[in-house]
Design a protein around this motif. Sequence first.
Motif, PDB file in Angstrom:
ATOM      1  N   ASP A 297       0.823  -1.211   0.000  1.00 39.86           N
ATOM      2  CA  ASP A 297       0.000   0.000   0.000  1.00 39.86           C
ATOM      3  C   ASP A 297       0.855   1.257   0.000  1.00 39.86           C
ATOM      4  O   ASP A 297       0.513   2.252  -0.653  1.00 39.86           O
ATOM      5  N   GLU A 298       1.972   1.238   0.737  1.00 39.48           N
ATOM      6  CA  GLU A 298       2.850   2.405   0.754  1.00 39.48           C
ATOM      7  C   GLU A 298       3.389   2.697  -0.644  1.00 39.48           C
ATOM      8  O   GLU A 298       3.515   3.855  -1.046  1.00 39.48           O
ATOM      9  N   ILE A 299       3.719   1.652  -1.375  1.00 42.55           N
ATOM     10  CA  ILE A 299       4.300   1.838  -2.703  1.00 42.55           C
ATOM     11  C   ILE A 299       3.251   2.311  -3.704  1.00 42.55           C
ATOM     12  O   ILE A 299       3.442   3.301  -4.416  1.00 42.55           O
ATOM     13  N   THR A 300       2.122   1.604  -3.753  1.00 43.65           N
ATOM     14  CA  THR A 300       1.128   1.907  -4.784  1.00 43.65           C
ATOM     15  C   THR A 300       0.498   3.283  -4.595  1.00 43.65           C
ATOM     16  O   THR A 300      -0.017   3.867  -5.551  1.00 43.65           O
ATOM     17  N   ALA A 301       0.555   3.823  -3.390  1.00 46.06           N
ATOM     18  CA  ALA A 301      -0.034   5.141  -3.141  1.00 46.06           C
ATOM     19  C   ALA A 301       0.735   6.258  -3.828  1.00 46.06           C
ATOM     20  O   ALA A 301       0.231   7.378  -3.936  1.00 46.06           O
TER      21      ALA A 301
END
Length: 316
Positions: free
Chosen positions: A309-313
């Motif tokens: 989630d941290e990356i895709t945000a």
Amino acid sequence: MIRKLIFTTISLLLLTTGCAAQSSELEAEARLFAEPLPNEVPVHDHDDHSHEHVDESAATAVMQVVILPSELAVGQNRMAVGLLDANDQMIAEADVHFHYFDLTDPAAPELEQEADAQQVQSPDGLTTIFTQERSFDRAGEWGLEVQAQLASGETAVQRIKFNVAAESTSLLPGEKAPRIQTPTLADVAGDFSLITSSWEPNPALYQLSLDEALGNGKPTVLLLATPAFCQTRFCGPAYETISALAEQVGDAVNVLHVEVYAGLPDPSQTDWQLAPVMDAFGLSTEPWVYVMDGEGTIVYRAEGVFTLDEITAHWQ
């Protein structure tokens, strides 16, 4: 380089093995802080919950704070801490709130910002850290007060000082990623052992060189990690996360893995020489993940433990 690797390794291992020796040091640093500032507004309303400030004098639980980033510098950063209880065991469940203090005048700490921290857990569930993205506009000494509402119902407060460098030794968000050639599966005639130390390599991560990825107009996610030779134990979980990401996004995003060390399959034969990409990014610790937009500008980076989630945000 070795010194920085060892420092980061020790910091991360504290989260699972404890740090009794560091307890007195952290307590000494906390005493250097002035008394907590009075809270004129005791409750802050957020989108989905309210945060109640914890009175340090009423906190019932002992807590140690370990600041994890190998470097914090003027500009955009990912603050990350590990929390330990009175028995030097990792605190895995807590609602955590950060208070940042400007310590330009150590005798009069000034509350500069506050924010909720995000709980981040490694894929194997063995390590939990608490993170928050923020930008520092001043080099020098800062203070962090960590307020935690524990799963037991107890509360804990701890303060710790940290330093922000005027300039980063590594590339930060907002800078252009270096268009450097990195090894692909085609370069080694399909021999995975020459480009990755992963026990279960994902071919999708080795189709493009970094310079090719940065030139095709798509967002790029780059993992710099060495699963078999990791100085921490987070390269393997990081590889699993990135491999899952590659399966999730398909051709819409470039997802690459590059080894930290040159000289695979046995980096010891080249005296653990860092791969050129590590020098290009100014890195000497691992693992790291970098996210670049379609124009090759770095929009996010994270060290150690991170989530999908941290990356895709950061490429939406």
